[in-house]
Design a protein around this motif. Structure first.
Motif, PDB file in Angstrom:
ATOM      1  N   PRO A   1       2.660   0.684 -11.149  1.00 44.44           N
ATOM      2  CA  PRO A   1       1.323   0.888 -10.586  1.00 44.44           C
ATOM      3  C   PRO A   1       0.432  -0.325 -10.795  1.00 44.44           C
TER       4      PRO A   1
ATOM      5  N   TYR B   1       0.830  -1.208   0.000  1.00 45.50           N
ATOM      6  CA  TYR B   1       0.000   0.000   0.000  1.00 45.50           C
ATOM      7  C   TYR B   1       0.865   1.259   0.000  1.00 45.50           C
TER       8      TYR B   1
ATOM      9  N   THR C   1      -4.418   1.631  -8.741  1.00 47.17           N
ATOM     10  CA  THR C   1      -3.556   2.814  -8.688  1.00 47.17           C
ATOM     11  C   THR C   1      -3.529   3.508 -10.041  1.00 47.17           C
ATOM     12  N   GLN C   2      -3.366   2.719 -11.095  1.00 50.24           N
ATOM     13  CA  GLN C   2      -3.333   3.282 -12.436  1.00 50.24           C
ATOM     14  C   GLN C   2      -4.648   3.947 -12.786  1.00 50.24           C
TER      15      GLN C   2
ATOM     16  N   TYR D   1       0.752   7.192  -6.264  1.00 53.70           N
ATOM     17  CA  TYR D   1      -0.453   8.016  -6.361  1.00 53.70           C
ATOM     18  C   TYR D   1      -0.172   9.455  -5.951  1.00 53.70           C
TER      19      TYR D   1
ATOM     20  N   PHE E   1      -8.743   1.278  -4.026  1.00 52.84           N
ATOM     21  CA  PHE E   1      -7.331   1.331  -3.643  1.00 52.84           C
ATOM     22  C   PHE E   1      -7.081   0.505  -2.385  1.00 52.84           C
TER      23      PHE E   1
ATOM     24  N   GLN F   1       2.351   1.884  -3.446  1.00 50.24           N
ATOM     25  CA  GLN F   1       1.335   2.333  -4.391  1.00 50.24           C
ATOM     26  C   GLN F   1       0.860   3.746  -4.063  1.00 50.24           C
ATOM     27  N   ASP F   2       0.776   4.046  -2.769  1.00 49.66           N
ATOM     28  CA  ASP F   2       0.343   5.376  -2.359  1.00 49.66           C
ATOM     29  C   ASP F   2       1.378   6.430  -2.733  1.00 49.66           C
TER      30      ASP F   2
ATOM     31  N   TYR G   1      -6.822   5.278 -10.758  1.00 52.52           N
ATOM     32  CA  TYR G   1      -7.001   6.509  -9.982  1.00 52.52           C
ATOM     33  C   TYR G   1      -6.118   7.630 -10.515  1.00 52.52           C
ATOM     34  N   THR G   2      -4.863   7.341 -10.771  1.00 54.15           N
ATOM     35  CA  THR G   2      -3.965   8.393 -11.261  1.00 54.15           C
ATOM     36  C   THR G   2      -4.347   8.830 -12.677  1.00 54.15           C
TER      37      THR G   2
END
Length: 209
Positions: free
Chosen positions: A100, A40, A104-105, A47, A198, A43-44, A107-108
């Motif tokens: 990602p 996490y 994650t992908q 992000y 996420f 990944q965060d 969201y970004t």
């Protein structure tokens, strides 16, 4: 009722789902397996770099100097958050430049698409849920987080008055937006859905245990 309050109340189903998610509850209990938390954090970090870029684009589109200064200060808050991630990385050997994962992908991609191509108000609507949700989670978890939880620092960070103050600054920018723009509510809802995805991604990243 301000726009930011109304949108937050309209998305309480997703806020509760995030709060009650086993990943988030595992942070409070301290029982979350460390590999899941390390995944996490990586990944965060990915992000948050996109989040900072979205602030930079919002700053470029800001209608006046005072709004530019607000975005500058909010962007600096993101870099403070990334410094916390660097501490986790040193402590637990976390990769802060991972590939990602799908949530994650998604969201970004959403965040940066809005930031590049849409007006500043819609950028704010897409970015506010992250701030408000994390302030909410920190404040909700703080009273029930076990003292021995290895993730207590995470909780204390997001429960802090500093995070609440930054969140309110962003929400004031949202309150100044046109409440008749339906894109604001749509972007807010999308961001909340992606926040839940996420957490779910991190929970399932390494399987049980």
């Amino acid at each position: 009722m301000g726009l930011s309050t109304r949108l937050w109340e309209e998305n309480q189903d997703l806020a509760r789902a995030c709060r009650d998610h086993p990943f988030v509850q595992g942070i409070a209990s301290g029982e979350l397996p460390r590999p899941r938390f390390a995944f996490y954090v990586g990944q965060d970090a990915f992000y948050l770099e996109a989040y900072a870029r979205a602030y930079a684009l919002a700053l470029a589109k800001a209608p006046d100097r005072s709004t530019m200064l607000e975005f500058r200060d909010l962007m600096e808050g993101v870099f403070e958050e990334l410094r916390l991630h660097q501490q986790y990385a040193r402590r637990w050997n976390v990769d802060l430049a991972p590939q990602p994962a799908p949530a994650t992908q998604a969201y970004t991609d959403f965040l940066l698409r809005v930031a590049w191509s849409e007006p500043v108000g819609r950028i704010v609507a897409a970015m506010t849920p992250c701030m408000r949700l994390y302030a909410h989670l920190g404040q909700a978890l703080q009273p029930v987080t076990k003292a021995e939880s290895p993730y207590r620092e995470w909780v204390e960070t997001y429960a802090s008055q500093e995070i609440e103050d930054l969140t309110r600054r962003l929400e004031r920018l949202l309150d100044a937006c046109d409440p008749g723009d339906r894109g604001l509510a749509a972007h807010y809802r999308t961001a909340m859905r992606l926040e839940l995805a996420f957490f779910d991604q991190a929970w399932h990243a390494h399987g049980p245990g």
